[in-house]
Motif scaffolding. Structure first.
Motif, PDB file in Angstrom:
ATOM      1  N   LEU A  71      -9.639  88.162  81.151  1.00  0.00           N
ATOM      2  CA  LEU A  71      -9.540  88.328  82.665  1.00  0.00           C
ATOM      3  C   LEU A  71      -9.612  86.873  83.226  1.00  0.00           C
ATOM      4  CD1 LEU A  71      -9.818  90.299  84.739  1.00  0.00           C
ATOM      5  CD2 LEU A  71     -12.345  89.986  85.035  1.00  0.00           C
ATOM      6  N   THR A  72      -8.349  86.310  83.213  1.00  0.00           N
ATOM      7  CA  THR A  72      -8.096  85.154  84.106  1.00  0.00           C
ATOM      8  C   THR A  72      -6.841  85.334  84.707  1.00  0.00           C
ATOM      9  OG1 THR A  72      -6.532  84.528  82.060  1.00  0.00           O
ATOM     10  CG2 THR A  72      -8.718  83.832  82.097  1.00  0.00           C
ATOM     11  N   ALA A  73      -6.748  84.509  85.731  1.00  0.00           N
ATOM     12  CA  ALA A  73      -5.816  84.480  86.805  1.00  0.00           C
ATOM     13  C   ALA A  73      -4.326  84.562  86.173  1.00  0.00           C
ATOM     14  CB  ALA A  73      -5.849  83.417  87.753  1.00  0.00           C
ATOM     15  N   ARG A  74      -4.086  83.489  85.051  1.00  0.00           N
ATOM     16  CA  ARG A  74      -3.207  83.496  84.345  1.00  0.00           C
ATOM     17  C   ARG A  74      -2.604  84.584  83.687  1.00  0.00           C
ATOM     18  NH1 ARG A  74      -0.240  78.822  83.618  1.00  0.00           N
ATOM     19  NH2 ARG A  74      -2.366  77.581  83.990  1.00  0.00           N
ATOM     20  N   PHE A  75      -3.525  85.186  83.064  1.00  0.00           N
ATOM     21  CA  PHE A  75      -3.240  86.376  82.023  1.00  0.00           C
ATOM     22  C   PHE A  75      -2.833  87.939  82.754  1.00  0.00           C
ATOM     23  CE2 PHE A  75      -4.124  89.868  79.233  1.00  0.00           C
ATOM     24  CZ  PHE A  75      -3.538  89.462  77.986  1.00  0.00           C
ATOM     25  N   ILE A  76      -3.712  88.002  83.683  1.00  0.00           N
ATOM     26  CA  ILE A  76      -3.479  89.183  84.701  1.00  0.00           C
ATOM     27  C   ILE A  76      -2.535  89.028  85.886  1.00  0.00           C
ATOM     28  CG2 ILE A  76      -5.789  90.212  84.045  1.00  0.00           C
ATOM     29  CD1 ILE A  76      -6.520  89.488  86.755  1.00  0.00           C
ATOM     30  N   ALA A  77      -1.949  87.638  85.906  1.00  0.00           N
ATOM     31  CA  ALA A  77      -0.748  87.506  86.830  1.00  0.00           C
ATOM     32  C   ALA A  77      -1.259  87.641  88.250  1.00  0.00           C
ATOM     33  CB  ALA A  77       0.462  88.288  86.535  1.00  0.00           C
ATOM     34  N   LEU A  78      -2.204  87.196  88.735  1.00  0.00           N
ATOM     35  CA  LEU A  78      -2.605  87.270  90.125  1.00  0.00           C
ATOM     36  C   LEU A  78      -1.660  86.325  91.156  1.00  0.00           C
ATOM     37  CD1 LEU A  78      -6.501  86.811  90.020  1.00  0.00           C
ATOM     38  CD2 LEU A  78      -5.154  88.816  90.360  1.00  0.00           C
ATOM     39  N   PRO A  79      -1.338  86.784  92.204  1.00  0.00           N
ATOM     40  CA  PRO A  79      -0.227  85.980  93.202  1.00  0.00           C
ATOM     41  C   PRO A  79      -1.074  84.807  93.528  1.00  0.00           C
ATOM     42  CG  PRO A  79      -1.399  87.886  94.074  1.00  0.00           C
ATOM     43  CD  PRO A  79      -2.038  88.152  92.778  1.00  0.00           C
ATOM     44  N   VAL A  80      -1.398  83.690  92.725  1.00  0.00           N
ATOM     45  CA  VAL A  80      -1.978  82.343  93.173  1.00  0.00           C
ATOM     46  C   VAL A  80      -1.522  81.585  91.895  1.00  0.00           C
ATOM     47  CG1 VAL A  80      -4.065  83.014  91.759  1.00  0.00           C
ATOM     48  CG2 VAL A  80      -4.086  81.445  93.749  1.00  0.00           C
ATOM     49  N   ALA A  81      -1.511  80.095  92.352  1.00  0.00           N
ATOM     50  CA  ALA A  81      -0.944  78.959  91.700  1.00  0.00           C
ATOM     51  C   ALA A  81      -2.271  78.750  90.778  1.00  0.00           C
ATOM     52  CB  ALA A  81      -0.442  78.168  92.525  1.00  0.00           C
ATOM     53  N   ALA A  82      -2.038  78.786  89.323  1.00  0.00           N
ATOM     54  CA  ALA A  82      -2.983  78.630  88.471  1.00  0.00           C
ATOM     55  C   ALA A  82      -3.360  77.202  88.554  1.00  0.00           C
ATOM     56  CB  ALA A  82      -2.586  79.183  86.991  1.00  0.00           C
ATOM     57  N   TYR A  83      -4.633  77.159  88.444  1.00  0.00           N
ATOM     58  CA  TYR A  83      -5.195  75.508  88.324  1.00  0.00           C
ATOM     59  C   TYR A  83      -4.969  75.185  86.802  1.00  0.00           C
ATOM     60  CZ  TYR A  83      -8.548  71.724  88.265  1.00  0.00           C
ATOM     61  OH  TYR A  83      -9.164  70.446  88.264  1.00  0.00           O
ATOM     62  N   SER A  84      -4.470  73.998  86.903  1.00  0.00           N
ATOM     63  CA  SER A  84      -3.996  73.167  85.565  1.00  0.00           C
ATOM     64  C   SER A  84      -5.005  72.211  85.312  1.00  0.00           C
ATOM     65  CB  SER A  84      -2.707  72.494  85.568  1.00  0.00           C
ATOM     66  OG  SER A  84      -2.155  71.777  84.609  1.00  0.00           O
ATOM     67  N   ALA A  85      -5.779  72.270  84.278  1.00  0.00           N
ATOM     68  CA  ALA A  85      -6.820  70.982  83.951  1.00  0.00           C
ATOM     69  C   ALA A  85      -6.109  69.976  83.312  1.00  0.00           C
ATOM     70  CB  ALA A  85      -7.749  71.994  82.831  1.00  0.00           C
ATOM     71  N   LYS A  86      -5.323  70.521  82.611  1.00  0.00           N
ATOM     72  CA  LYS A  86      -4.284  69.268  82.053  1.00  0.00           C
ATOM     73  C   LYS A  86      -3.713  68.399  82.836  1.00  0.00           C
ATOM     74  CE  LYS A  86      -0.904  68.663  78.444  1.00  0.00           C
ATOM     75  NZ  LYS A  86      -0.347  67.550  78.778  1.00  0.00           N
ATOM     76  N   THR A  87      -3.330  68.651  83.982  1.00  0.00           N
ATOM     77  CA  THR A  87      -2.639  67.771  84.920  1.00  0.00           C
ATOM     78  C   THR A  87      -3.801  66.632  85.249  1.00  0.00           C
ATOM     79  OG1 THR A  87      -1.595  69.636  86.110  1.00  0.00           O
ATOM     80  CG2 THR A  87      -1.914  67.548  87.327  1.00  0.00           C
ATOM     81  N   HIS A  88      -4.958  66.889  85.633  1.00  0.00           N
ATOM     82  CA  HIS A  88      -5.942  65.719  86.048  1.00  0.00           C
ATOM     83  C   HIS A  88      -6.372  64.940  84.751  1.00  0.00           C
ATOM     84  CE1 HIS A  88      -9.814  63.954  86.680  1.00  0.00           C
ATOM     85  NE2 HIS A  88      -9.613  63.875  87.715  1.00  0.00           N
ATOM     86  N   PHE A  89      -6.351  65.566  83.665  1.00  0.00           N
ATOM     87  CA  PHE A  89      -6.657  64.786  82.360  1.00  0.00           C
ATOM     88  C   PHE A  89      -5.506  63.891  82.091  1.00  0.00           C
ATOM     89  CE2 PHE A  89      -6.369  64.471  77.776  1.00  0.00           C
ATOM     90  CZ  PHE A  89      -7.587  63.920  77.376  1.00  0.00           C
ATOM     91  N   ASP A  90      -4.274  64.305  82.380  1.00  0.00           N
ATOM     92  CA  ASP A  90      -3.234  63.262  81.864  1.00  0.00           C
ATOM     93  C   ASP A  90      -3.334  62.144  83.028  1.00  0.00           C
ATOM     94  OD1 ASP A  90      -2.481  64.993  79.806  1.00  0.00           O
ATOM     95  OD2 ASP A  90      -0.984  65.938  80.872  1.00  0.00           O
ATOM     96  N   GLN A  91      -3.569  62.784  84.028  1.00  0.00           N
ATOM     97  CA  GLN A  91      -3.543  61.516  85.423  1.00  0.00           C
ATOM     98  C   GLN A  91      -4.729  60.300  85.008  1.00  0.00           C
ATOM     99  OE1 GLN A  91      -4.311  64.088  88.664  1.00  0.00           O
ATOM    100  NE2 GLN A  91      -2.435  63.864  89.180  1.00  0.00           N
ATOM    101  N   VAL A  92      -5.758  60.365  84.334  1.00  0.00           N
ATOM    102  CA  VAL A  92      -6.782  59.475  84.330  1.00  0.00           C
ATOM    103  C   VAL A  92      -7.163  59.165  82.758  1.00  0.00           C
ATOM    104  CG1 VAL A  92      -8.153  60.565  86.199  1.00  0.00           C
ATOM    105  CG2 VAL A  92      -8.589  61.413  84.032  1.00  0.00           C
ATOM    106  N   LYS A  93      -6.598  59.864  81.824  1.00  0.00           N
ATOM    107  CA  LYS A  93      -6.691  59.412  80.287  1.00  0.00           C
ATOM    108  C   LYS A  93      -6.634  57.971  79.973  1.00  0.00           C
ATOM    109  CE  LYS A  93      -2.635  61.289  78.208  1.00  0.00           C
ATOM    110  NZ  LYS A  93      -2.170  61.981  77.027  1.00  0.00           N
TER     111      LYS A  93
END
Length: 444
Positions: free
Chosen positions: A410-432
């Motif tokens: 039951l996630t926004a990405r899996f059930i295709a909610l009309p919203v931009a999915a939050y990407s946890a990897k984006t911030h990780f790549d920015q600071v690692k």
């Protein structure tokens, strides 16, 4: 659905849009995202062990001396000062930096799964809040309609009493039933207000013209065994705990690294002025290699290693415990959904039968074959059946979401909610790999 009358506007809020609102604005979800971003920084902190540390030193002062030398007297005041640069670089520390980095990365992965669990829990709560408002609104309308019917029933009973067709007892029975119905309306209004408050808390806005909710059947697996298999493979709580095992194992290796030799380099360069005499200067530079071999630490490190190994065993046992919990939750959610489906069918049949029965009792009462109490009881049974149908339809939708939640999908990405999915990897790549800077990627 019986609850469909709650919304008829073209611009009505839908269940999907309510879930999208909750996904973007729910404070619990946003707090989880902030916590994950904070955890991301632990990877960079661990990687700092690979990098050199650099420090600058500077000093300045006043020195006064009065010396008696052979043949004369020397008196002077100087301003001794200097500056230096020191660089330290670890060459080997028992692979502690490597294992600390792996541990931090495992913690980040675990925190991502925890965030995903928060997301699916919040979406389920939002679906439940949405359907509660719908069902409570429909229940309130039924209770209000019942009051109107009973008011008409009381009026007719009083008219029949005036002409001697019924007794004072019949009138009292109708009055009592009407009073109870009015109390039920007040209770239904209170329940609706409470549901609206929870909706506002979870979704973030007041409910306005809610459209009928639909079950999430297209994402429900075809069988219970399939649902259990999916849950055991994909549920974020299980995956989070598995990453916790990885982090615990890395911690064992970190502690074992403390028993290894450590090697490092220190380079320094310094410039000094007027240290002993005026108008003098001195430049010094050095490179020093250090090797440290631990011999005995009083047994503390050994105890920490043994403790960490027990922690690994505990984490592995907790993985099995979480698997059992997910399996039980999936079986429970599946049973609730199947029961809700059966209740919808049974409640629909019950409503139809009670409608026929009420019409028959009313006709029989007109010719004196039924009492006023019989009519009131038939009316109450029909109301109860309609309320049960509303509840069953609510459960039918909620428990379909419950099954998808139980298996971890039951996630926004899996059930295709009309919203931009939050990407946890984006911030990780920015600071690692950031070597410096105090501003966060969003500019704070």
């Amino acid at each position: 659905m019986a609850m469909g009358a709650a919304a008829t506007s073209v611009r009505a809020e839908t269940l999907e849009s309510a879930l999208a609102r909750a996904y973007g604005a729910n404070p619990q979800v946003n707090a989880g995202r902030a916590g994950l971003r904070a955890t991301d920084e632990t990877v960079n902190q661990a990687k700092a062990g690979y990098r050199p540390s650099v420090s600058l030193q500077a000093d300045i002062g006043v020195s006064s001396s009065d010396r008696i030398l052979t043949g004369g007297r020397l008196k002077q005041t100087t301003l001794p000062g200097g500056a230096g640069l020191t660089v330290n670089q670890t060459l080997f520390n028992g692979f502690q930096v490597d294992n600390n980095t792996r541990r931090a990365e495992s913690n980040v992965s675990s925190q991502r799964e925890t965030l995903r669990f928060t997301e699916l829990t919040t979406l389920f709560n939002a679906a439940q809040a949405y359907m509660n408002v719908l069902s409570d609104t429909a229940s309130l309308e039924l209770q209000r309609n019942n009051v109107e019917v009973l008011e008409e029933q009381l009026r007719q009973t009083r008219d029949r009493f005036k002409v001697g067709e019924v007794t004072r007892t019949d009138v009292a029975q109708a009055e009592a039933r009407l009073a109870g119905a009015r109390a039920s309306v007040s209770a239904a209004e209170a329940q609706l207000r409470a549901s609206i408050g929870i909706y506002r808390q979870v979704v973030g806005v007041e409910p306005r013209q809610l459209a009928p909710g639909r079950p999430l059947d297209r994402f429900v697996p075809g069988s219970l065994d399939t649902a259990i298999d999916i849950g055991l493979k994909e549920h974020p709580q299980i995956l989070s705990q598995m990453h916790a095992v990885d982090a615990a194992e890395a911690q064992v290796k970190v502690l074992e690294g403390q028993l290894y030799p450590t090697a490092g380099l220190q380079g320094s360069v310094a410039q000094s002025y007027d240290r002993s005499f005026a108008n003098t200067s001195n430049v010094s530079a050095s490179i020093v290699g250090r090797l440290t071999i631990p011999v005995y630490e009083g047994g503390q490190v050994y105890a920490q290693i043994r403790q960490a190994k027990e922690t690994v065993g505990q984490a592995r046992i907790q993985v099995e415990q979480v698997r059992d919990q997910i399996r039980a939750a999936t079986v429970s959610a599946w049973g609730q959904l199947e029961a809700a489906k059966a209740r919808v069918i049974a409640s629909q049949a019950q409503v139809q039968a009670n409608e026929v029965a009420l019409n028959g009792v009313r006709e029989e009462a007109r010719v004196g074959q039924r009492t006023t109490l019989d009519v009131l009881n038939a009316q109450q049974e029909l109301l109860n059946a309609r309320l049960a149908l509303v509840q069953a339809q609510r459960d039918r939708v909620i428990f379909s979401y419950g099954v998808v939640q139980a298996i971890g999908r039951l996630t926004a990405r899996f059930i295709a909610l009309p919203v931009a999915a939050y990407s946890a990897k984006t911030h990780f790549d920015q600071v690692k790999d950031l070597w410096y800077g105090v501003r966060t990627p969003d500019g704070r």
